[in-house]
Write a protein that holds these residues in place. Structure first.
Motif, mmCIF file in Angstrom:
data_model
loop_
_atom_site.group_PDB
_atom_site.id
_atom_site.type_symbol
_atom_site.label_atom_id
_atom_site.label_comp_id
_atom_site.label_asym_id
_atom_site.label_seq_id
_atom_site.Cartn_x
_atom_site.Cartn_y
_atom_site.Cartn_z
ATOM 1 N N GLU A 90 35.384 -19.694 15.235
ATOM 2 C CA GLU A 90 35.895 -20.109 16.538
ATOM 3 C C GLU A 90 35.207 -19.663 17.811
ATOM 4 N N ALA A 91 34.633 -18.428 17.510
ATOM 5 C CA ALA A 91 33.608 -18.195 18.505
ATOM 6 C C ALA A 91 32.540 -19.047 18.967
ATOM 7 N N LEU A 92 31.976 -19.380 17.836
ATOM 8 C CA LEU A 92 30.903 -20.501 18.059
ATOM 9 C C LEU A 92 31.273 -21.691 18.582
ATOM 10 N N ARG A 94 33.788 -21.920 20.617
ATOM 11 C CA ARG A 94 34.067 -21.608 21.988
ATOM 12 C C ARG A 94 32.888 -21.667 22.871
ATOM 13 N N VAL A 95 31.756 -21.499 22.390
ATOM 14 C CA VAL A 95 30.596 -21.515 23.039
ATOM 15 C C VAL A 95 30.498 -22.964 24.196
ATOM 16 N N VAL A 98 32.536 -22.255 27.095
ATOM 17 C CA VAL A 98 31.763 -21.096 27.857
ATOM 18 C C VAL A 98 30.763 -21.594 28.970
#
Lengths: 215, 115
Positions: A90-92, A94-95, A98
């Protein structure tokens, strides 16, 4: 019959009766004794056997419970592993967000500038000033976030000339900074940072997801 | 009857009594041997019964403990599954915070903050 002979005959009969009784008495006693001993021996063996079987069965029970406890731990590990994997994925994802909206009050260009500066400082810290010509390699998408002013500022802070490379890489985001002679390189792409900081990231994720559950 | 005849008769009686006594004792010995043989048979039976009994008891014990182990184990698993479900739900509700924590580190914001 002669009186003497008659007495002898009676004595023979009496002795025979006595002997017969003795033989039978002894046999009965022997039988009784053997059965009594055998029964006691059997009872003793039974007791020992049952105790051994009980111990073996209790060990087996413990083994079953230990195996189930291990399976139970696997449930928790499984939840943790899946949650860690999901948070990283999920973090990737969300990039991209961002890049548009920034993160925690910081714009993506300033985040990129920070990563470039970190990498540049790592390289120049161990190099001669004269050889510290650095190039910044980015994805085509991220290259649009880097300006000449940004590079100048980083050059000043890092103590070496920092310029944008013509080379483009495929990455979700982040940067590779390398000395122009190609001998030293710091890979600050997000995928690489994820690999490099994996132990710390796991710790962070576990702390956020599973600790202090009163929250 | 003269004396010789009487003596012969007496000797015959004694011999007969001796023979009967010998037979009586032989009989007793045979009877004793029979009693011992019967006892041996009974002992064999006792051993066989005991062996069967021990086998049955061993199986009973093994079954009882295995059943207990499986029941306790199943309870542990049930509880762990419930716990894992709760954990999964909590993790799901905090996913965004975890993603933030990951981003802080991979975007290098933790270092920038430290500086």
């Amino acid at each position: 019959m002669h009186v003497g002979a008659s007495e002898i005959v009676e004595r023979i009969k009496a002795e025979a009766r006595e002997e017969q009784e003795r033989i039978l008495r002894e046999a009965r006693a022997q039988v009784e004794n053997r059965i009594k001993n055998a029964k006691a021996d059997i009872e003793e063996r039974k007791k020992r056997f049952i105790e051994t079987e009980r111990r073996k069965a209790a060990e087996n029970k413990d083994r079953i419970i230990r195996a189930k406890r291990l399976d139970a731990k696997k449930f928790r590990w499984d939840v943790e592993e899946k949650a860690i994997k999901r948070a990283l994925e999920e973090a990737l994802k969300r990039v991209q967000h961002v890049k548009k909206e920034g993160f925690k009050g910081k714009s993506y260009p300033s985040i990129l500038a920070g990563l470039i500066k970190d990498a540049a400082l790592s390289i120049t810290a161990g190099s001669e000033r004269s050889s510290s010509e650095l190039e910044v390699v980015l994805s085509a998408e991220d290259a649009q976030f880097v300006t000449e002013d940004m590079l100048k500022e980083v050059s000043g802070e890092a103590g070496g000339e920092v310029r944008l490379s013509e080379e483009k890489i495929k990455t979700a985001g982040g940067v590779i900074v390398r000395r122009s002679d190609g001998k030293i390189e710091v890979n600050n792409t997000f995928e690489e940072r994820m690999k490099r900081f994996y132990p710390e990231l796991r710790e962070d994720i576990v702390k956020v997801l599973f600790h202090d559950r009163k929250e | 009857m003269n004396l010789r005849v009487m003596a012969v008769e007496a000797l015959k009686e004694i011999k007969k009594a001796e023979e009967e006594a010998r037979k009586q004792i032989e009989g007793a010995k045979e009877e004793a041997a029979g009693m011992i043989r019967e006892a041996e048979d009974e002992l064999k039976k006792l051993e066989a019964e005991a062996s069967k009994d021990m086998e049955r008891k061993a199986k009973e014990i093994a079954d009882k403990y295995t059943k207990e182990g499986e029941e306790e184990g199943e309870a542990i698993l049930r509880e762990a599954k419930e716990e894992a479900e709760k954990l999964r739900a909590i993790a799901e509700s905090r996913l965004e915070n975890a993603v933030d924590a990951v981003l802080v580190r991979i975007l290098g914001l933790n270092k920038q903050v430290e500086r």
